[in-house]
Write an enzyme that holds these catalytic residues in place. Structure first.
Site, PDB file in Angstrom:
ATOM      1  N   HIS A  30     142.046 151.696 147.158  1.00  0.00           N
ATOM      2  CA  HIS A  30     140.961 151.136 146.354  1.00  0.00           C
ATOM      3  C   HIS A  30     139.782 152.105 146.446  1.00  0.00           C
ATOM      4  O   HIS A  30     139.176 152.246 147.518  1.00  0.00           O
ATOM      5  CB  HIS A  30     140.564 149.752 146.851  1.00  0.00           C
ATOM      6  CG  HIS A  30     141.621 148.720 146.639  1.00  0.00           C
ATOM      7  ND1 HIS A  30     141.742 147.583 147.427  1.00  0.00           N
ATOM      8  CD2 HIS A  30     142.615 148.643 145.717  1.00  0.00           C
ATOM      9  CE1 HIS A  30     142.752 146.861 146.999  1.00  0.00           C
ATOM     10  NE2 HIS A  30     143.304 147.479 145.970  1.00  0.00           N
ATOM     11  N   GLU A  66     136.211 151.442 148.143  1.00  0.00           N
ATOM     12  CA  GLU A  66     136.152 151.051 149.557  1.00  0.00           C
ATOM     13  C   GLU A  66     136.075 152.295 150.425  1.00  0.00           C
ATOM     14  O   GLU A  66     137.024 152.667 151.120  1.00  0.00           O
ATOM     15  CB  GLU A  66     137.362 150.179 149.898  1.00  0.00           C
ATOM     16  CG  GLU A  66     137.388 148.895 149.069  1.00  0.00           C
ATOM     17  CD  GLU A  66     138.681 148.117 149.197  1.00  0.00           C
ATOM     18  OE1 GLU A  66     139.579 148.564 149.947  1.00  0.00           O
ATOM     19  OE2 GLU A  66     138.806 147.056 148.552  1.00  0.00           O
ATOM     20  N   GLU A 124     140.959 145.683 157.264  1.00  0.00           N
ATOM     21  CA  GLU A 124     139.819 145.347 156.417  1.00  0.00           C
ATOM     22  C   GLU A 124     138.534 145.620 157.193  1.00  0.00           C
ATOM     23  O   GLU A 124     138.288 145.022 158.239  1.00  0.00           O
ATOM     24  CB  GLU A 124     139.878 143.876 155.999  1.00  0.00           C
ATOM     25  CG  GLU A 124     141.087 143.511 155.150  1.00  0.00           C
ATOM     26  CD  GLU A 124     140.937 143.948 153.707  1.00  0.00           C
ATOM     27  OE1 GLU A 124     139.841 144.445 153.346  1.00  0.00           O
ATOM     28  OE2 GLU A 124     141.907 143.791 152.937  1.00  0.00           O
TER      29      GLU A 124
END
Length: 865
Positions: free
Chosen positions: A425, A428, A593
């Protein structure tokens, strides 16, 4: 364990396949003119060459006795014995170099050299299909889609660690809810001319993007007193589509959606110039799409001052006041928009400042880092840089293989593998900073790093989606799709980065065990750092997938939260990297994450993460790997016991919420872990959007052609009922035409000679007339001949009336109204007493004796006096 490798070891004396290929290849092109035996076999153990350098002459290795003498050895026999050893070594080095360049037998650069300039008797590994970073010279410039305008300036930021913690913003309750004005009442001061959105698709790319002159999109200042800000985002990873000035120091900003889509607005990164020091500016981003954001929990935007960086060596810092994230009063009609507003005071007049959602890490930053690794002679010994593939735009996707050289093939085969990746992504960027910290540690000379390189083979893909990073996307590639939902894809040309990564891991699994897979991501709704994993259904390895996250939480207690981890596998996540790798056989498969905000734990509570914090987590990943693989299993077993206790507490809590009491002494471990875990819907997830944009365009074109083809195509086959009805209509049409022609041709003869039917008795005639249409006079007949037979509407009406009449006649009880032969005795009998019989014809037939008369419903008989 590896039978193919054992067979190769037993056949060391056989020619190496690669050297055999190179021998034929070099001879074919005229670069090698000696015999096959003049090059040593690379399959020969290297320690034999080092311990016995005279084996080149004696042929004592294996059964190879056909090696030709080295010309340098011949020349050394002629050297004067009075030469010192130092001079001899210098002459030997020069001579060996000149021999390699001028030898008529060997004109190849495939041989390896050691640090002393000596030839290492083995060939180089085959070069990659694609070029990678050169050891010197400029970097490969990023390739942009041809629709994107790119300014020529090079944007570079320094790294800086704030001396004091940067705390979250504490709301005061007086934050202003912005009223969106728009360009109707404001002034557009910056707007991109052409932005590829949904409906368009990627076609081609080039260095520098769009051809032609790059226009200045910012407003033109009217003089030194003009205080309008000058916006710009047409640089690498930049994202700003439009800026509207609604007041002297107030601006409304619109972010560009991911290219070739109409959604995903989160990442922002833009530049402003012509600032004023003493003014309070307000910026409002008006088209964000997520209903929840860390800005509601105190997260601040990042600002970078060029003057502070040049004069005080100060880099990115958290700034902003009156921060509010709320639902916008505008929308596109399909989905609501959310807005982010904040105020700020710039530190200098006439400064150049940047704003960003998080610390930027561009494709050029990665290339500069990898170039430094490639130029480091120590790191180059255990870090091999290769090209995994090319992206859609032609940018290189790099693959790093990091491991110390093994002394024996058995030692190399026994190493387990670890696979790490980041930036699938593109918005990010925190994933890249964790990756940078990991690479800094694993490439260092630390004893722990050396131990990790001795026992593992690391496969690292530092940037999976370089195209998205370059153009400033938040989530998608140039295919207009989320790559982290397409790891199961078979579309190699549409998703090359994902396809080649999965294929690389598949081949790696065939060679050795992959201990761990981890993909680094960013999270926009939760604080701290945590992992998503996959519950293991094998009772032998029950809870083992949770040990690594628990160990990491112990090694980084102020950054990593184990309670935020989740191990539930949802149907909507089947295409993600962690689930696909888990189903391929990697037990410890994770998505890491990392928050865009900061920590709520320990000493870093309520503070923002810096780049140093994220890089330190990369170091701690390496420490956790050592703990996880420690031969002393005490730590591992301790974590398992702790996990069982935590799980028992979670189960009790779950049953208490449901209002149930249950004894869990004997069967608590049989409860499905997925039943007690919540879903990961709070993550930054998106469903797969189906085919890539360019294939959807092809599908649309095919559907158009299909619709046109259907229009031209004959009607589909009808049912039997429909065919019968159509047959009846066609028959009636033919009968009408025949009747009409007969009436036209026989009208005159009919007037001279009465028809046979006219000689019937009055009763019969009257009986027939009752079932027929009223008589027409001559003028009506003439009109009928002229008009009815030629008018299609009249023809249709007549056919319908005849069809109705025919239907009435074919009903049960129908009686013929005419006899086959004239009879005086039966002329007075009613016509209904006749019993008609049906033949194979479609119409009723009245029989009497041998005479037969078919009754045609379309036949009209007229008698004239």
């Amino acid at each position: 364990m590896f039978p193919a490798l054992e067979t190769e070891l037993k056949q060391e004396t056989l020619p190496d396949p690669y050297e055999d290929f190179m021998y034929r290849h070099l001879r074919y092109y005229g670069y090698f003119k000696a015999q096959r035996g003049s090059l040593p076999n690379s399959a020969t153990p290297q320690h034999l060459w080092k311990n016995n350098p005279q084996c080149l002459l004696s042929g004592s290795v294996g059964e190879r006795h056909d090696l030709t003498p080295d010309p340098l050895q011949k020349e050394k026999l002629l050297w004067p014995t009075c030469l010192s050893s130092t001079v001899r070594r210098q002459i030997e080095a020069v001579s060996r170099g000149s021999l390699l360049l001028s030898s008529p037998l060997l004109k190849s650069r495939q041989l390896l050299h050691n640090d002393f300039g000596e030839v290492n008797p083995r060939l180089r590994e085959p070069r990659d299909l694609f070029a990678f970073l050169p050891s010197s010279g400029p970097l490969q410039a990023p390739r942009w889609p041809i629709e994107c305008e790119v300014i020529k300036e090079n944007i570079h930021h320094i790294e800086w660690i704030p001396p004091q913690p940067e705390y979250f913003y504490q709301p005061t309750g007086n934050e202003k809810v912005p009223e969106i004005v728009g360009e109707e009442e404001g002034t557009v001061v910056y707007q991109l001319d052409s932005v590829p959105t949904e409906g368009s698709y990627f076609t081609s790319s080039r260095v520098g993007g769009k051809r032609g002159i790059i226009k200045d999109l910012a407003v033109t200042l009217q003089g030194p007193e003009d205080n309008a800000l000058l916006f710009e985002s047409r640089f690498e990873s930049g994202n700003l589509q439009k800026a509207v000035r609604v007041d002297t120091y107030e601006y409304e900003l619109t972010l560009r959606t991911d290219l070739y889509t109409n959604k995903y607005t989160q990442w922002f990164y833009f530049r402003v110039q012509n600032t004023r020091k003493d003014a309070t500016y307000r910026f409002t981003i008006v088209n964000l799409l997520k209903p929840k954001s860390l800005y509601t929990l105190g997260m601040k935007p990042l600002m970078y001052s060029q003057l502070d960086a040049d004069t005080h060596n100060i880099g990115w810092r958290r700034e902003g006041s009156e921060i509010k994230y709320c639902k916008s009063s505008t929308g596109d009609g399909q989905q609501p928009f959310y807005c982010l507003t904040w105020t700020i005071q710039f530190p200098h007049d006439q400064d150049t400042c940047f704003f960003a959602h998080f610390y930027p890490y561009t494709y050029t930053d990665l290339q500069c880092y990898l170039l430094s690794v490639a130029n480091n002679p120590v790191q180059a010994q255990f870090c091999k840089l290769r090209t995994l593939c090319r992206s859609l735009a032609g940018n290189i996707v790099y693959l790093l293989t990091i491991t110390n050289p093994s002394r024996t093939p058995q030692e190399a085969a026994a190493k387990k593998a670890v696979v790490l990746s980041a930036r699938v992504h593109p918005g990010e960027s925190n994933g890249s900073w964790i990756m940078k910290g990991f690479l800094d540690f694993i490439l260092s000379d630390s004893p722990d790093a050396q131990l990790l390189r001795n026992i593992f083979v690391f496969k690292v893909v530092p940037m999976l989606n370089p195209d998205g990073v370059i153009v400033g996307n938040s989530r998608c590639s140039l295919a207009g799709r989320d790559l982290n939902r397409h790891y199961k894809t078979i579309l190699k040309d549409s998703f090359p980065c994902i396809w080649y990564t999965r294929n690389m891991i598949k081949r790696l699994l065939e060679e050795r065990e992959v201990l761990l897979y981890c993909d680094f991501h960013g999270h926009s709704r939760k604080n701290n750092i945590f992992l998503y994993g996959c519950n293991n259904n094998d009772r032998k390895y029950w809870l083992h997938e949770r040990v690594f996250p628990l160990m990491l939480s112990k090694n980084a207690p102020d950054k990593f939260s184990f309670h935020s981890c989740n191990f539930k596998v949802q149907r909507c996540k089947e295409g993600t990297g962690r689930v696909v790798m888990w189903r391929m056989g990697i037990l410890n498969s994770y998505t890491m994450e990392s928050t865009f905000g900061g920590s709520t734990l320990g000493n870093k509570r309520d503070t923002h993460f810096t780049t140093e914090d994220l890089k330190s987590l990369g170091h701690q990943v390496c420490d956790t790997l050592l703990d996880f693989c420690d031969p002393d299993r005490a730590k591992f077993m301790q974590c398992l016991e702790e996990l069982k206790e935590l799980l028992q507490q979670e189960i009790h809590k779950k049953f208490n919420e449901l209002g149930q009491d249950m004894e869990l002494e004997g069967n608590w471990s049989d409860i499905s872990l997925s039943d007690i875990e919540s879903s990961t819907s709070g993550s930054d997830s998106s469903l797969s959007d189906g085919l890539p944009a360019h294939l959807l365009n092809i599908a649309r074109e095919l559907n158009k052609k299909k619709r046109l083809y259907k229009k031209k195509k004959k009607k589909p086959l009808q049912t039997r009922k429909q065919r019968n009805e159509q047959y009846q209509k066609n028959s009636l049409m033919r009968e009408f035409k025949l009747t009409d022609v007969a009436e036209r041709a026989g009208f005159a003869s009919t007037l001279q000679k009465p028809h046979a039917f006219s000689r019937n008795s009055k009763n019969t005639s009257s009986s027939m007339v009752r079932n027929e249409k009223p008589r027409l006079n001559e003028s009506q007949l003439n009109a009928r001949d002229k008009d009815t037979s030629l008018d299609p509407s009249n023809v249709t009406a007549l056919i319908l009336s005849q069809s109705k009449e025919r239907t009435q006649r074919e009903k049960p009880g129908f009686t013929a109204s005419c006899s086959a032969k004239r009879s005086t005795n039966r002329s007075q009998e009613p016509a209904r007493d006749m019993k008609p019989s049906w033949s194979r014809n479609r119409y009723p037939v009245a029989k009497r004796g041998r005479a037969t008369l078919t009754v045609y419903p379309s036949l009209h008989v007229y008698t004239y006096p």
